[in-house]
Design an enzyme around this catalytic site. Structure first.
Site, PDB file in Angstrom:
ATOM      1  N   GLY A  89      -5.752 -15.672 -14.916  1.00 40.78           N
ATOM      2  CA  GLY A  89      -4.823 -15.776 -13.866  1.00 40.78           C
ATOM      3  C   GLY A  89      -5.082 -17.235 -13.363  1.00 40.78           C
ATOM      4  CG  ASP A  90      -5.646 -17.622  -9.596  1.00 43.14           C
ATOM      5  OD1 ASP A  90      -4.666 -17.263  -9.287  1.00 43.14           O
ATOM      6  OD2 ASP A  90      -6.757 -17.187  -9.369  1.00 43.14           O
ATOM      7  CE  LYS A 102       3.498 -29.226 -11.664  1.00 42.80           C
ATOM      8  NZ  LYS A 102       2.785 -30.662 -11.410  1.00 42.80           N
ATOM      9  CG  ASN A 111      -2.193  -8.062  -8.232  1.00 41.28           C
ATOM     10  OD1 ASN A 111      -1.173  -8.315  -8.162  1.00 41.28           O
ATOM     11  ND2 ASN A 111      -2.848  -7.372  -9.289  1.00 41.28           N
ATOM     12  N   GLY A 143      -1.036 -14.401  -6.485  1.00 40.72           N
ATOM     13  CA  GLY A 143      -0.928 -15.530  -5.457  1.00 40.72           C
ATOM     14  C   GLY A 143      -0.628 -16.652  -6.123  1.00 40.72           C
ATOM     15  CG  HIS A 144       2.490 -16.885  -8.618  1.00 38.86           C
ATOM     16  ND1 HIS A 144       3.560 -16.164  -9.127  1.00 38.86           N
ATOM     17  CD2 HIS A 144       1.218 -16.166  -9.024  1.00 38.86           C
ATOM     18  CE1 HIS A 144       2.860 -15.135 -10.091  1.00 38.86           C
ATOM     19  NE2 HIS A 144       1.730 -15.409  -9.850  1.00 38.86           N
ATOM     20  CB  THR A 202      -6.573  -8.319  -4.882  1.00 37.89           C
ATOM     21  OG1 THR A 202      -6.018  -7.627  -5.220  1.00 37.89           O
ATOM     22  CG2 THR A 202      -6.686  -9.561  -5.987  1.00 37.89           C
ATOM     23  CD  GLN A 261      -1.621 -10.114 -11.647  1.00 39.44           C
ATOM     24  OE1 GLN A 261      -0.919  -9.506 -12.178  1.00 39.44           O
ATOM     25  NE2 GLN A 261      -1.616 -10.179 -10.472  1.00 39.44           N
ATOM     26  CB  THR A 288      -4.481  -6.561 -13.167  1.00 38.34           C
ATOM     27  OG1 THR A 288      -4.115  -6.126 -11.959  1.00 38.34           O
ATOM     28  CG2 THR A 288      -3.615  -7.003 -14.124  1.00 38.34           C
ATOM     29  N   GLY A 313      -1.372 -32.972 -11.191  1.00 37.22           N
ATOM     30  CA  GLY A 313      -1.163 -32.717  -9.647  1.00 37.22           C
ATOM     31  C   GLY A 313      -0.423 -31.671  -9.339  1.00 37.22           C
TER      32      GLY A 313
HETATM   33  P1  GDP Z   1      -0.688 -19.165 -10.225  1.00 33.52           P
HETATM   34  O1  GDP Z   1      -1.075 -17.920  -9.860  1.00 33.52           O
HETATM   35  O2  GDP Z   1      -0.942 -19.214 -11.825  1.00 33.52           O
HETATM   36  O3  GDP Z   1       0.577 -19.598  -9.898  1.00 33.52           O
HETATM   37  O4  GDP Z   1      -1.839 -20.238  -9.743  1.00 33.52           O
HETATM   38  P2  GDP Z   1      -2.204 -20.539  -8.300  1.00 33.52           P
HETATM   39  O5  GDP Z   1      -1.196 -20.974  -7.529  1.00 33.52           O
HETATM   40  O6  GDP Z   1      -3.179 -19.555  -7.712  1.00 33.52           O
HETATM   41  O7  GDP Z   1      -3.237 -21.919  -8.659  1.00 33.52           O
HETATM   42  C1  GDP Z   1      -3.046 -22.939  -8.824  1.00 33.52           C
HETATM   43  C2  GDP Z   1      -3.204 -24.099  -7.973  1.00 33.52           C
HETATM   44  O8  GDP Z   1      -3.434 -25.230  -8.535  1.00 33.52           O
HETATM   45  C3  GDP Z   1      -2.222 -24.203  -6.699  1.00 33.52           C
HETATM   46  O9  GDP Z   1      -2.814 -24.476  -5.530  1.00 33.52           O
HETATM   47  C4  GDP Z   1      -1.329 -25.376  -7.080  1.00 33.52           C
HETATM   48  O10 GDP Z   1      -0.771 -26.077  -6.286  1.00 33.52           O
HETATM   49  C5  GDP Z   1      -2.283 -26.284  -7.757  1.00 33.52           C
HETATM   50  N1  GDP Z   1      -1.757 -27.184  -8.975  1.00 33.52           N
HETATM   51  C6  GDP Z   1      -0.906 -26.977  -9.902  1.00 33.52           C
HETATM   52  N2  GDP Z   1      -0.969 -27.748 -10.842  1.00 33.52           N
HETATM   53  C7  GDP Z   1      -1.934 -28.518 -10.445  1.00 33.52           C
HETATM   54  C8  GDP Z   1      -2.322 -29.759 -11.302  1.00 33.52           C
HETATM   55  O11 GDP Z   1      -1.925 -30.157 -11.950  1.00 33.52           O
HETATM   56  N3  GDP Z   1      -3.364 -30.432 -10.491  1.00 33.52           N
HETATM   57  C9  GDP Z   1      -3.840 -29.942  -9.255  1.00 33.52           C
HETATM   58  N4  GDP Z   1      -4.988 -30.568  -8.870  1.00 33.52           N
HETATM   59  N5  GDP Z   1      -3.597 -29.064  -8.832  1.00 33.52           N
HETATM   60  C10 GDP Z   1      -2.633 -28.215  -9.293  1.00 33.52           C
HETATM   61  P1  IMO Z   2      -2.114 -14.642 -10.400  1.00 38.29           P
HETATM   62  O1  IMO Z   2      -1.090 -14.166 -10.278  1.00 38.29           O
HETATM   63  C1  IMO Z   2      -6.339 -14.100 -10.602  1.00 38.29           C
HETATM   64  C2  IMO Z   2      -8.197 -10.164 -10.667  1.00 38.29           C
HETATM   65  C3  IMO Z   2      -9.024  -9.667  -9.560  1.00 38.29           C
HETATM   66  C4  IMO Z   2      -9.955  -8.819 -10.118  1.00 38.29           C
HETATM   67  C5  IMO Z   2      -9.038  -8.284 -11.390  1.00 38.29           C
HETATM   68  C6  IMO Z   2      -8.375  -6.576 -10.813  1.00 38.29           C
HETATM   69  O2  IMO Z   2      -2.116 -15.581  -8.956  1.00 38.29           O
HETATM   70  O3  IMO Z   2      -2.537 -15.433 -11.637  1.00 38.29           O
HETATM   71  P2  IMO Z   2      -6.644  -6.040  -8.806  1.00 38.29           P
HETATM   72  O4  IMO Z   2      -6.609  -6.116  -7.585  1.00 38.29           O
HETATM   73  O5  IMO Z   2      -5.242  -6.758  -9.710  1.00 38.29           O
HETATM   74  O6  IMO Z   2      -6.964  -4.785  -9.434  1.00 38.29           O
HETATM   75  O7  IMO Z   2      -7.814  -6.934  -9.458  1.00 38.29           O
HETATM   76  O8  IMO Z   2      -7.696  -9.016 -11.475  1.00 38.29           O
HETATM   77  N1  IMO Z   2      -6.867 -10.584 -10.224  1.00 38.29           N
HETATM   78  C7  IMO Z   2      -6.387 -12.040 -10.502  1.00 38.29           C
HETATM   79  N2  IMO Z   2      -7.008 -13.115 -10.744  1.00 38.29           N
HETATM   80  N3  IMO Z   2      -5.157 -14.438 -10.220  1.00 38.29           N
HETATM   81  C8  IMO Z   2      -4.490 -13.151 -10.066  1.00 38.29           C
HETATM   82  O9  IMO Z   2      -3.166 -13.343 -10.123  1.00 38.29           O
HETATM   83  C9  IMO Z   2      -5.043 -12.037 -10.204  1.00 38.29           C
HETATM   84  N4  IMO Z   2      -4.640 -10.791  -9.947  1.00 38.29           N
HETATM   85  C10 IMO Z   2      -5.654 -10.130  -9.931  1.00 38.29           C
HETATM   86  O10 IMO Z   2      -9.707 -10.954  -9.080  1.00 38.29           O
HETATM   87  O11 IMO Z   2     -10.931  -9.626 -10.897  1.00 38.29           O
HETATM   88 MG    MG Z   3      -2.661 -17.289  -8.130  1.00 38.55          MG
END
Ligand code: GDP
Ligand code: IMO
Ligand code: MG
Length: 427
Positions: free
Chosen positions: A12-13, A18, A38, A40-41, A130, A227, A242, A418
Site C-alpha cells: 500500500g501507499d 498520484k 482504510n 488514503g490517497h 486502521t 491498498q 486487508t 516528487g
Molecule cells: P497511495 O495510497 O498509494 O495513493 O499513496 P499515499 O498517498 O498514501 O502516499 C504517497 C505519498 O507520496 C503522498 O503523500 C504523495 O503526495 C507522495 N508522493 C507521490 N509521488 C511522489 C514522489 O515521486 N516523490 C515524493 N517525494 N512524494 C511523492
Molecule cells: P492505501 O490505499 C497501507 C493496512 C493496515 C493494516 C492492514 C489491515 O492508502 O494504499 P485494515 O484496516 O484494512 O483491516 O488493515 O492493512 N492497510 C494499509 N496500508 N495503505 C493502505 O491503503 C492500507 N489500507 C490498509 O495498516 O496493516
Molecule cells: Mg495511502
C-alpha cells in the site's frame, strides 16, 4: 475499447493516487472497486493537497464520472464527510459525477467496536488495522446473515426490522467480550443511517449495469486500486492483510467488469518499501537509513498518522505482486527520496534455511525467517526533483531503475520524482 488499471504491488501507499490523477484526463470513468476508508490517497491538484479515502481520485476532475463499485465497503458517515470536504473546496458534485453501488456493503458503528475488541484482545496477531471496521464488515458480507448493502438502506421497513435483530446479536456478543461495553441503540442507528441514505440516494445506483453500458459505449475506464497486492486477502501476507482482493484480482469481482477489457495494467511501486501495521517485512531498516527514508518521504500514514515502517526495495515481493496482479508495466514512485544515500540496495532473492530462493513464501512464518540477499548499487547525491527526462537523471539513478526492470521483468514507463503532477518522467 481502452481501459487502464492502477494497482499497488507492495503493502500500500505506493502513490497510486498520484498516478490515477495523472491519467484521469485520458479517461471518462474512474472506478474504485474494493477496500473502504482504510485507503488514503494523497493527490496534489492545482497547488492544493487532497487526501481521499473513499472517493476515487478522479473526483477532482469535472469531466469524469467516478464510481464506487460493488466490492467497496462504505461507511456512509465517512463518505458524506469526505464529499462535504471536497465540495467545500471544489464546488458541488452532481449525481452524474458520482455513482455508488447499491450492492456495496455498509459499515456500521458495531463493526468498528468489534474490530477494537479483536485488535485489543488478540494483540498476539497485531494486525494493526486502521480500525475503520473494514475487516468486520467484509466478514459480515461473507457471512451474509448480518450484512447490509446500500440498497437495503433505501427500504426502510425491512431495514429497520433486520437492523433490530442484528444490533441485538452484536450487543450480546460485544457485552460477553467486554462487560464495560455500552450496548448500541438500534433505533438511533436506524435514524442516523436513514438520514445518510437519504443524502446518498441521488448517487446510489446499479453501478454494474452502468459500467456495462460504459463498456458498450466505448467509454474509457480507469480502475483505481486501494491498498496493495501484498495486502490481498487471498494472495498477500495473510493474516497481515486487508480483507479484500487488493491485487489486480479484485477488479473483476469488485466491479462486475471483466479485467479482459483492460489493455494497460500499471503496477505501482515505491523505489523502496514501506508497510504500516504488523506483519513480516524482510527488508525493513530499523536504523538511520530507515529514518532518513521516513523523513525524506514523509512516511506517516494518511489515514492514521502512524509512522510507516521503511526498508529497501524488495524485488522478490514486488515481482510476486506484479505476477499476481498481471501487470504490463511499472511506475516507480518517490525515486527522489533515495537521493543523498551513499549506496542503495535491492533485495533480489531470499535465503531460507540456507537455500536461495526467488519464490515469495506462502506462509507468514517462513517470510519472517527469510534473509534478504541484496544487490548493492552506488547511490546518487544530487536532488532529482527537477528532472523531467530520464536521460537527465544521474547515471546511478538510471542504473537503479534498469536493475528494477531487470529483476522484475517489466518495463518501467513512469518514474516519479516528487508529489506534483509535473514531477513525472514518462519513458
Ligand atoms: P497511495 O495510497 O498509494 O495513493 O499513496 P499515499 O498517498 O498514501 O502516499 C504517497 C505519498 O507520496 C503522498 O503523500 C504523495 O503526495 C507522495 N508522493 C507521490 N509521488 C511522489 C514522489 O515521486 N516523490 C515524493 N517525494 N512524494 C511523492
Ligand atoms: P492505501 O490505499 C497501507 C493496512 C493496515 C493494516 C492492514 C489491515 O492508502 O494504499 P485494515 O484496516 O484494512 O483491516 O488493515 O492493512 N492497510 C494499509 N496500508 N495503505 C493502505 O491503503 C492500507 N489500507 C490498509 O495498516 O496493516
Ligand atoms: Mg495511502
Amino acid at each position: 475499447m481502452a481501459a487502464t488499471s492502477v494497482v499497488g504491488l507492495q503493502w500500500g501507499d505506493e502513490a497510486k493516487g498520484k498516478i490515477v490523477d495523472l491519467l484521469t484526463a485520458e479517461h471518462d470513468v474512474v472506478v474504485r472497486y474494493q477496500g473502504g476508508n482504510n485507503a488514503g490517497h494523497t493527490v496534489r491538484f492545482a497547488g492544493e493537497t487532497y487526501k481521499l479515502s473513499l472517493l476515487p481520485a478522479g473526483i477532482l476532475s469535472e469531466d469524469v464520472t467516478c464510481v464506487i463499485a460493488t466490492g467497496v465497503v462504505v461507511d456512509p458517515a465517512a463518505l458524506l464527510q469526505e464529499l462535504q470536504d471536497v465540495q467545500s473546496r471544489r464546488g458541488t458534485i452532481e449525481p452524474r459525477r458520482l455513482r455508488i453501488s447499491d450492492r456495496a456493503h455498509v459499515i456500521f458503528p458495531y463493526h468498528i467496536a468489534e474490530e477494537d475488541v479483536l485488535e485489543r484482545r488478540h494483540s498476539r496477531d497485531g494486525i494493526g488495522t486502521t480500525r475503520r471496521g473494514i475487516g468486520t464488515c467484509y466478514r459480515d458480507k461473507a457471512g451474509r446473515t448480518h450484512a447490509f448493502r446500500l440498497g437495503d438502506l433505501l427500504r426502510p421497513d425491512s431495514f429497520r426490522r433486520r437492523l433490530r435483530e442484528v444490533v441485538a446479536f452484536k450487543n450480546t456478543v460485544l457485552r460477553a467480550l467486554d462487560p464495560q461495553f455500552e450496548p448500541f441503540d438500534a433505533e438511533a442507528i436506524f435514524e442516523d443511517y436513514r438520514r445518510y441514505a437519504e443524502q446518498l440516494e441521488p448517487f446510489i445506483t446499479d453501478t454494474t449495469a452502468f459500467l456495462h453500458e460504459c463498456v458498450r459505449n466505448g467509454r474509457r475506464l480507469l480502475f483505481e486500486g486501494a491498498q496493495g497486492s501484498l495486502l490481498d486477502v487471498d494472495h498477500g501476507t495473510y493474516p497481515y492483510v486487508t480483507s479484500s482482493n487488493s491485487s489486480g484480482c479484485g477488479i473483476h469481482s469488485g466491479s462486475g467488469v471483466s479485467e479482459r477489457i483492460i489493455d494497460r495494467m500499471i503496477g505501482v511501486v515505491k523505489a523502496y518499501t514501506t508497510r504500516v501495521g504488523g506483519g513480516p517485512f524482510p527488508t525493513e531498516l530499523d536504523d538511520e537509513i530507515g529514518q532518513t527514508i521516513r523523513d525524506r518521504g514523509h512516511e506517516y500514514g494518511t489515514v492514521t498518522g502512524r509512522p510507516r515502517r521503511c526498508g529497501w526495495f524488495d524485488a522478490v515481493a514486488a515481482r510476486y505482486g506484479a505476477e499476481v496482479s498481471g501487470v504490463d508495466e511499472l511506475a516507480i514512485m518517490l525515486l527522489d527520496v533515495l537521493s543523498t544515500l551513499e549506496e542503495v540496495r535491492i533485495c533480489e532473492a531470499y535465503e531460507l534455511d540456507g537455500r536461495r530462493t526467488t519464490t515469495f513464501p506462502s506462509h507468514v512464518e517462513d517470510l519472517e525467517r527469510v534473509r534478504p540477499v541484496y544487490r548493492t548499487l552506488p547511490g546518487w547525491k544530487e536532488e532529482i526533483t527537477a528532472v523531467r527526462d530520464f536521460a537527465d537523471l544521474p547515471a546511478a539513478a538510471q542504473r537503479y531503475v534498469h536493475e528494477v526492470e531487470d529483476i522484475l521483468g517489466y518495463p518501467v514507463r513512469i518514474v516519479s520524482v516528487g508529489p506534483d503532477r509535473e514531477q513525472t518522467i514518462f519513458r
